[in-house]
Motif scaffolding. Sequence first.
Motif, PDB file in Angstrom:
ATOM      1  N   ASP A 356       0.832  -1.212   0.000  1.00  0.00           N
ATOM      2  CA  ASP A 356       0.000   0.000   0.000  1.00  0.00           C
ATOM      3  C   ASP A 356       0.860   1.252   0.000  1.00  0.00           C
ATOM      4  OD1 ASP A 356      -2.701  -0.910   0.024  1.00  0.00           O
ATOM      5  OD2 ASP A 356      -2.320  -1.723   2.036  1.00  0.00           O
ATOM      6  N   SER A 381       1.497  -1.739  -4.860  1.00  0.00           N
ATOM      7  CA  SER A 381       0.263  -2.182  -5.510  1.00  0.00           C
ATOM      8  C   SER A 381      -0.031  -1.344  -6.754  1.00  0.00           C
ATOM      9  CB  SER A 381      -0.902  -2.044  -4.530  1.00  0.00           C
ATOM     10  OG  SER A 381      -2.124  -2.145  -5.224  1.00  0.00           O
ATOM     11  N   THR A 427      -4.572   7.038  -2.672  1.00  0.00           N
ATOM     12  CA  THR A 427      -4.205   5.913  -1.808  1.00  0.00           C
ATOM     13  C   THR A 427      -4.717   4.585  -2.318  1.00  0.00           C
ATOM     14  OG1 THR A 427      -4.222   5.179   0.497  1.00  0.00           O
ATOM     15  CG2 THR A 427      -6.291   6.079  -0.345  1.00  0.00           C
ATOM     16  N   THR A 428      -3.995   3.531  -1.964  1.00  0.00           N
ATOM     17  CA  THR A 428      -4.517   2.187  -2.204  1.00  0.00           C
ATOM     18  C   THR A 428      -5.245   1.666  -0.975  1.00  0.00           C
ATOM     19  OG1 THR A 428      -2.430   1.246  -1.467  1.00  0.00           O
ATOM     20  CG2 THR A 428      -2.686   1.589  -3.862  1.00  0.00           C
ATOM     21  N   THR A 429      -5.229   2.424   0.118  1.00  0.00           N
ATOM     22  CA  THR A 429      -5.880   1.964   1.355  1.00  0.00           C
ATOM     23  C   THR A 429      -7.368   2.314   1.319  1.00  0.00           C
ATOM     24  OG1 THR A 429      -5.518   4.030   2.572  1.00  0.00           O
ATOM     25  CG2 THR A 429      -3.752   2.373   2.653  1.00  0.00           C
TER      26      THR A 429
END
Length: 638
Positions: A356, A381, A427-429
């Motif tokens: 992430d 990611s 973000t990938t979160t």
Amino acid sequence: VSGTPARAATSTTISANGNSGGRTFDGIGAISGGGGNSRLLRDYPAAQQSQILDYLFKPGYGADLQMLKLEIGGDANSTDGSEPSIEHTRGVVNCNAGYEFWLAQQAKARNPNIAFYGLAWAAPGWINGGFWSTDTINYLISWLGCAKADGVPVTYLGGWNERGYDANWYINLRTALNNAGYSGVKIVADDSGWDAADAAASNSAFNNAVSIWGAHYSCQGGDGGNANTCSSDSAAQANGKPLWDSEQGSQDMNTGAPALIRAITRGYLDAKMVSYFNWPLIAAIYPNLPYATVGLATAGSPWSGAYTIGANTWATAQVTQFTQPGWKFLDAGSGYLGGSESNGTYVTLKSTNNSDYTTIVETTTASAAQSVTINVSGGLSTGQVHVWSTNVNNPSSGSSLVHAQDITPSNGSYTLTVQPGYVYSITTTTGQGKGTATSPANAALALPYSDNFESTATNTEAKYLSDMQGSFEAQPCADGRSGQCVQQVTPVIPIEWQNDSDAFSLIGDPTWSNYTVKVDVDLRQAGTAELLGRAGTQSRPQGNQNLYKFRVSNTGAWSIVKNYSSGSSTTLASGTVGALGTGSWHTLGLTFQGTQITATVDGGTVSTVNDSTFLSGQVGIGVVGYQTDMFDNLTITP
Ligand code: 147
């Protein structure tokens, strides 16, 4: 169509490369202290109190703070009040003192991962040898003991706020902490500037004692300023330990948001600082005090439950909800948009799972839309990213922490457009969110108001009563009176941080105009007690406040004094009544009706004066000096 041809939009390519180097991110915090700024939150109605605490600490709801710096109260004013010490007199420790441990418990209940940091501004006057003494080290260890007993795990401990350092004291503190079972507590030095880090270069014992270099207002502008650039020095950067912006801010909760986000991104870019602490957490103070709108939110009306969540909360959320302490900055993914500070800045951080990542882009100094392309590599990611944004330059609730778009990278690359005046978190979160609780309307505290202090537990502060100097806590009444009273329990002048004044405490609504205030007083030592009325604007230091004082001594000498926020004062009338003596109860009164002010002792009029300078304000109690006088039966009637 004629006109000015559009300039080519600035475009920036950001390399989110998981293999890039960079420092470890320690987290974003705020400061409850330095001081008195959280006082009224303690007395909020349960529902609104919980909502405010959620906005500050609950993950995925608001500011979602990763750290909280707590004042180690020292019975002396530390900006907006005096926070009570756990040890007013040597050897008598009360771990229930004040509201900081309570606040920390509330923060921890919402976010068990939050880290706590203790710092003293002032210290009790029984300490021998000044602040940099063995007594102070032992006192801080007692405070850590209270924190532990109260379920507040403290990870970081500082020295003396903005008062420099004594290298040998820090060395001795390290040894004492280790010997007392606190080897896990990390020392931060010196909550002033970078001099301590510089000195450590040629003092290995000092260097070994300290874990973190924390400096204040390292971003340009400080108190009310812009924070366009940040700085640390080369010795601090070469030292290798984490560098923290351990206090920054002092900005209005709404207009300060651009400076807040800049201090976080530019703090890393310009100064290699990996943490940011906003001063203060919240303005839970009376509105006539300095910095009444400064913090992440305001909560100055405990009787109505009204509060305001500031844009500073959402600027903070754009970082805290998208990162965790322990993540790493990626230097290759951090820089100035289009290579120029005037376009804005970006930092990229990767998660401890090495997959992430979050890129934070701020465009607070930009004047046009720009294009940003992010190229993902190095094991990060390449899945979908989520874009959240807050308009910090022109904040509104509808444009704060907005989930603006989702993008699926193609071959690990994607492009988005950023508008000027914003902060974006890419973000990938997941798991971010924005709280929905709303404040009730603000209202004045209705009169009559009274408190006989019977429901105030011993060693705690009375409802709404806000200490400005010294400490006023409930104690069993003395001298033949049963029940609970309020006593000034700081018996000698503290080791101060801000200038001295009489010990006094304020209560009530600054809009109160015509009223009678009465209080019973028992002079426990020879000296003078004070009843205050029409208390309005306070400036620094705390004794500089617009108000009237009725002063009466054990000998019967009295005066009515007009005191200005500029610091000057005028005696309006003075004389002598029958001696009050010590160890007996008497009733002091002040009646304000238009421009007429009447002072009474035990129901008899002592003096009536006319003065039109201050026509409304709060009430207060105090002593001239640090006598441990007692007060009871405070009444304010219209
Ligand atoms: C800070 C204090 O540490 C706080 O307790 C509070 O008093 C705050 C109010 O602004 O001030 O001290 C500052 C020190 C330096 C600057 C600003 C605040 N500065 O250089 O701008």
